[in-house]
Design a protein around this motif. Sequence first.
Motif, mmCIF file in Angstrom:
data_model
loop_
_atom_site.group_PDB
_atom_site.id
_atom_site.type_symbol
_atom_site.label_atom_id
_atom_site.label_comp_id
_atom_site.label_asym_id
_atom_site.label_seq_id
_atom_site.Cartn_x
_atom_site.Cartn_y
_atom_site.Cartn_z
ATOM 1 N N ARG A 170 1.028 4.823 -5.993
ATOM 2 C CA ARG A 170 -0.132 5.438 -6.686
ATOM 3 C C ARG A 170 -1.059 6.108 -5.581
ATOM 4 O O ARG A 170 -1.045 5.843 -4.478
ATOM 5 C CB ARG A 170 -0.981 4.162 -7.420
ATOM 6 C CG ARG A 170 -0.117 3.565 -8.332
ATOM 7 C CD ARG A 170 -1.077 2.624 -9.182
ATOM 8 N NE ARG A 170 -1.756 3.526 -10.043
ATOM 9 C CZ ARG A 170 -1.370 4.125 -11.405
ATOM 10 N NH1 ARG A 170 -0.234 4.074 -11.670
ATOM 11 N NH2 ARG A 170 -2.495 4.937 -11.724
ATOM 12 N N GLU A 171 -1.966 7.058 -6.063
ATOM 13 C CA GLU A 171 -2.425 7.847 -5.310
ATOM 14 C C GLU A 171 -3.534 6.891 -4.507
ATOM 15 O O GLU A 171 -4.109 5.991 -4.927
ATOM 16 C CB GLU A 171 -3.532 8.854 -6.032
ATOM 17 C CG GLU A 171 -4.288 9.762 -5.249
ATOM 18 C CD GLU A 171 -5.223 10.631 -6.070
ATOM 19 O OE1 GLU A 171 -6.087 11.459 -5.490
ATOM 20 O OE2 GLU A 171 -4.754 10.734 -7.375
ATOM 21 N N GLY A 172 -3.572 7.020 -2.994
ATOM 22 C CA GLY A 172 -4.452 6.226 -2.474
ATOM 23 C C GLY A 172 -3.700 4.848 -1.610
ATOM 24 O O GLY A 172 -4.305 4.314 -0.819
ATOM 25 N N ASP A 173 -2.585 5.005 -2.054
ATOM 26 C CA ASP A 173 -1.570 3.671 -1.359
ATOM 27 C C ASP A 173 -1.345 4.084 0.174
ATOM 28 O O ASP A 173 -1.080 5.157 0.403
ATOM 29 C CB ASP A 173 -0.378 3.430 -2.379
ATOM 30 C CG ASP A 173 -0.619 2.786 -3.586
ATOM 31 O OD1 ASP A 173 -1.854 2.404 -3.549
ATOM 32 O OD2 ASP A 173 0.295 2.520 -4.322
ATOM 33 N N VAL A 174 -1.267 2.856 0.900
ATOM 34 C CA VAL A 174 -1.080 3.105 2.255
ATOM 35 C C VAL A 174 0.421 3.256 2.402
ATOM 36 O O VAL A 174 0.975 2.138 1.873
ATOM 37 C CB VAL A 174 -1.673 1.996 3.073
ATOM 38 C CG1 VAL A 174 -1.088 2.072 4.597
ATOM 39 C CG2 VAL A 174 -3.371 1.983 3.165
ATOM 40 N N ILE A 175 1.066 4.143 3.082
ATOM 41 C CA ILE A 175 2.355 4.325 3.153
ATOM 42 C C ILE A 175 2.999 4.224 4.346
ATOM 43 O O ILE A 175 4.201 4.197 4.800
ATOM 44 C CB ILE A 175 2.814 5.811 2.395
ATOM 45 C CG1 ILE A 175 2.106 6.643 2.872
ATOM 46 C CG2 ILE A 175 2.650 5.296 0.921
ATOM 47 C CD1 ILE A 175 2.728 7.946 2.380
ATOM 48 N N PRO A 208 -0.924 10.890 -1.386
ATOM 49 C CA PRO A 208 -2.146 11.898 -2.003
ATOM 50 C C PRO A 208 -1.889 12.060 -3.662
ATOM 51 O O PRO A 208 -2.668 12.534 -4.092
ATOM 52 C CB PRO A 208 -1.468 13.367 -1.122
ATOM 53 C CG PRO A 208 -0.320 13.285 -0.956
ATOM 54 C CD PRO A 208 0.067 11.745 -0.542
ATOM 55 N N VAL A 209 -0.909 11.429 -4.053
ATOM 56 C CA VAL A 209 -0.549 11.550 -5.432
ATOM 57 C C VAL A 209 0.200 10.265 -5.925
ATOM 58 O O VAL A 209 0.597 9.331 -5.087
ATOM 59 C CB VAL A 209 0.336 12.987 -5.819
ATOM 60 C CG1 VAL A 209 -0.216 14.077 -5.221
ATOM 61 C CG2 VAL A 209 2.036 12.675 -5.229
ATOM 62 N N THR A 210 0.054 10.227 -7.156
ATOM 63 C CA THR A 210 0.922 9.004 -7.919
ATOM 64 C C THR A 210 2.415 9.630 -8.161
ATOM 65 O O THR A 210 2.565 10.669 -8.816
ATOM 66 C CB THR A 210 0.266 8.843 -9.130
ATOM 67 O OG1 THR A 210 -1.171 8.177 -8.759
ATOM 68 C CG2 THR A 210 1.164 7.542 -9.817
ATOM 69 N N VAL A 213 7.341 12.848 -5.563
ATOM 70 C CA VAL A 213 7.321 13.560 -6.643
ATOM 71 C C VAL A 213 6.814 12.905 -7.638
ATOM 72 O O VAL A 213 6.749 11.619 -7.986
ATOM 73 C CB VAL A 213 8.582 14.047 -6.913
ATOM 74 C CG1 VAL A 213 9.248 14.980 -5.654
ATOM 75 C CG2 VAL A 213 9.534 12.960 -7.193
ATOM 76 N N ASN A 214 6.208 13.429 -8.704
ATOM 77 C CA ASN A 214 5.571 12.928 -9.882
ATOM 78 C C ASN A 214 6.398 13.494 -10.956
ATOM 79 O O ASN A 214 6.424 14.859 -11.325
ATOM 80 C CB ASN A 214 4.168 13.452 -9.891
ATOM 81 C CG ASN A 214 3.542 12.724 -11.360
ATOM 82 O OD1 ASN A 214 4.202 12.547 -12.516
ATOM 83 N ND2 ASN A 214 2.135 12.214 -11.234
ATOM 84 N N LEU A 215 7.131 12.648 -11.598
ATOM 85 C CA LEU A 215 8.075 12.855 -12.867
ATOM 86 C C LEU A 215 7.369 13.024 -14.060
ATOM 87 O O LEU A 215 8.219 13.363 -15.026
ATOM 88 C CB LEU A 215 9.261 12.199 -12.774
ATOM 89 C CG LEU A 215 10.266 12.210 -11.500
ATOM 90 C CD1 LEU A 215 11.391 11.310 -11.650
ATOM 91 C CD2 LEU A 215 10.737 13.389 -11.168
#
Length: 399
Positions: free
Chosen positions: A124-129, A215-217, A241-243
């Motif tokens: 999700r947007e904002g998750d630490v990766i 940066p994105v979900t 990617v957002n599907l």
Amino acid sequence: MSTAHEKPEWAQSRREKLNAERVAQGLKPKHRIWPWILLVLIVAGIAAMIFLSPPPPAVEEPAADEAPVTRQIRQDETRTIAPTTLRETVKVTGTLVPAQRADVASQASGRVIAVMVRPGDTVREGDVIAQIDRQTLELQLSQQRANANATRAQLQSSEQQLERTEQLASQGLTSPSALEQARSGTAALASQMDALNSAVEAAELALANATVKSPVTGIVSSRSVEPGQTIQAGTPLFSIVNLDKMEFQAAASVNSSARVAAGQEAHVFVTGLEGEEFVGNVTRVNPVALTGTRTVPIYVDIDNTDGKLRGGMFATGQIVISEKDDALAISASALREDAEGHYVLKLIDNVLVRQPVELQREWNRGSQIEVTGLTEGDVIVSAPLSDLGPDDAVTLVEG
């Protein structure tokens, strides 16, 4: 035979020489009889064929009250007329790609100490990766803050000194050059303070960037970093990617593309998902054809909240460029023509009737024809059965 017309002896045949000897002996010459025998045989053969061959059978006249022959036609060779939606479409082909894609690159330099996601993971947007070592960055931030604090103290002292110098100058107790020097020193320290404040902000940002966030979900599609790796700012790390929305990157022929515009509806059929139809809308049309293929790129947005579509799928589409609702139309194979004009064969009480029609417009590359002259519920022959005609009696069979 007169002597004036006799052939010389060297030119006479054997038969002519024998006849000449008979004439010389006072006898009659012999005549050929086999041609006459052959002629008699031919005449006799012809006469025998004429008199011995059986007479031709008498042609029986159909009884006046005999029922007409009933033809059988399958039900799928007929069609019941009903209002329908007619569409003129442009065919396109292409592939599906995610409408939203984020390529995540490092904005800080250092050693990667942790990577939290793998390809296929949902984020999700904002998750630490990913996490980059913060120790060096924290030291740099502390140094910049210390420099800024020292300069800030100097600036405060300089400002106080300038204020006293201005008071003395107003009383005429100091020279103008001393006042100008105090002002210049204070301005220099103020500029230095601004620079140091910017350096502190940059160090704070670098420290914040050491923690890489999505940066994105979406779904992680690729990862190009591993724990322990030392990276520089700008190093590619992930693709996400957002599907939820897919973009159909299609191509149409140059001529067909002239009729395509943004906002038109598209019906898309995806290889591997047979029997399913996805509806989207044209968002963009490239104004220039591709040099190699002479096709024009066309972009269609498709909703994919159910997640059935994947990037890279091949698809074909029909872009609706014209549409008419509640129209009466027939297939091209049902249309017939004679000296009186166009018509169809309409079934009334198991008898085919010539029903005149007027052509209005061809749809779908001529496969459907909008007509007048028919009403809802009429049953017509839709198959190209050339042996059928008006007044033929027919019966419908399953099929």
